[in-house]
Design an enzyme around this catalytic site. Structure first.
Site, PDB file in Angstrom:
ATOM      1  N   TYR A   1      48.637 -46.635 -51.317  1.00 22.64           N
ATOM      2  CA  TYR A   1      47.879 -47.823 -50.934  1.00 22.64           C
ATOM      3  C   TYR A   1      48.757 -49.071 -51.066  1.00 22.64           C
ATOM      4  O   TYR A   1      48.787 -49.924 -50.179  1.00 22.64           O
ATOM      5  CB  TYR A   1      46.636 -47.948 -51.817  1.00 22.64           C
TER       6      TYR A   1
ATOM      7  N   SER B   1      45.988 -57.151 -48.986  1.00 18.19           N
ATOM      8  CA  SER B   1      45.455 -56.842 -50.317  1.00 18.19           C
ATOM      9  C   SER B   1      46.227 -57.646 -51.348  1.00 18.19           C
ATOM     10  O   SER B   1      47.313 -58.171 -51.070  1.00 18.19           O
ATOM     11  CB  SER B   1      45.628 -55.342 -50.585  1.00 18.19           C
TER      12      SER B   1
END
Length: 251
Positions: free
Chosen positions: A156, A143
């Site tokens: 996350y 990410s």
């Protein structure tokens, strides 16, 4: 050169293949010649139909990766149904949003267990099979938050930062065993996980203003990177995190 990117005869596991990034990668690998095991809680019927329409074999492997219970079964069912396992794409993931001061242990554990713990143990199970069979390719989905902190997504961010480190660790251990371990770091992609951001007019504008490409990415934008990292073209690429972000990190 086209032969370097040919995946004919290869068998790929793609987790979270029902929609979005997982579906886009599964279709790209199939277009390059791979057969697909689509793994997830929700049967990836649409993905399977699209892969088969390309003339490739495709099978559903049902698994809830919020725990590691199904990890070995994913490998075993793939081998049983499709005859092997050459490529693993760890795409399945979840996100929970809240201010850090309000974030709960439940939301922390749910995200880290799915996004990091299950990824490691699926890599482990697939790695054992690949080592015994002469090698393979593992692609983890990282990410922008592998590189940055973000806001309101502490678990996350931690999980995707962990994916970056895990990718490098496994590359160090397994490169000599014929396994390439790399990652793709998607930028801001239009998927279910980013619905809330795109619906927030202010956040959506601030994101778009920073992307040199001037648009949100589409799941199909990741296909070329996935085929590259799954193919012979990347045989000397190890422990790399490939950003597909419209220029976000370069800004």
């Amino acid at each position: 050169m086209s032969g370097l990117f040919d995946l004919s005869g290869k068998i790929a596991v793609v987790t979270g293949a029902n929609t979005g990034i997982g579906q886009g990668i599964a279709l790209a690998l199939a277009e390059a010649g791979a057969d697909i095991a689509a793994v997830g809680r929700t049967p990836a019927e649409e993905t399977i139909a699209k892969v088969r329409a390309l003339g490739r074999k495709a099978e559903i492997v049902s698994a809830d990766l919020s725990t590691i219970e199904p990890v070995q079964r994913v490998v075993d069912e793939t081998v049983e149904k499709l005859g092997g396992l050459d490529i693993l794409v760890n795409n399945a993931g979840i996100i929970r949003r809240a201010d850090a001061v309000d974030f709960t242990e439940e939301d922390w554990d749910a995200v880290v267990d799915t996004n990091l713990k299950s990824v490691f143990f699926l890599c482990q199970a697939a790695g054992k099979h690949m080592i015994a069979n002469g090698g393979g390719k593992i692609i983890n989905i990282a990410s922008m938050l592998t590189f940055q902190g973000g806001i309101r997504v502490p678990s996350y961010t931690a999980s995707k930062s962990g994916i970056g480190g895990l990718t490098k660790l496994l590359a160090n251990e397994w490169a000599s065993k014929g396994i390439n371990v790399n990652a793709i770091a998607p930028g801001y992609i239009s998927t279910n996980n980013t619905t809330a951001l795109r619906a927030d007019e202010g956040r959506n504008k601030s994101i778009l203003d920073r992307i040199p490409a001037g648009r949100w990415g589409d799941a199909s934008d990741l296909g070329g990177a996935a085929v590259f990292l799954a193919s012979r073209a990347s045989d000397y690429v190890q422990g790399h995190i490939l950003a597909v972000d419209g220029g976000w990190l370069a800004r």
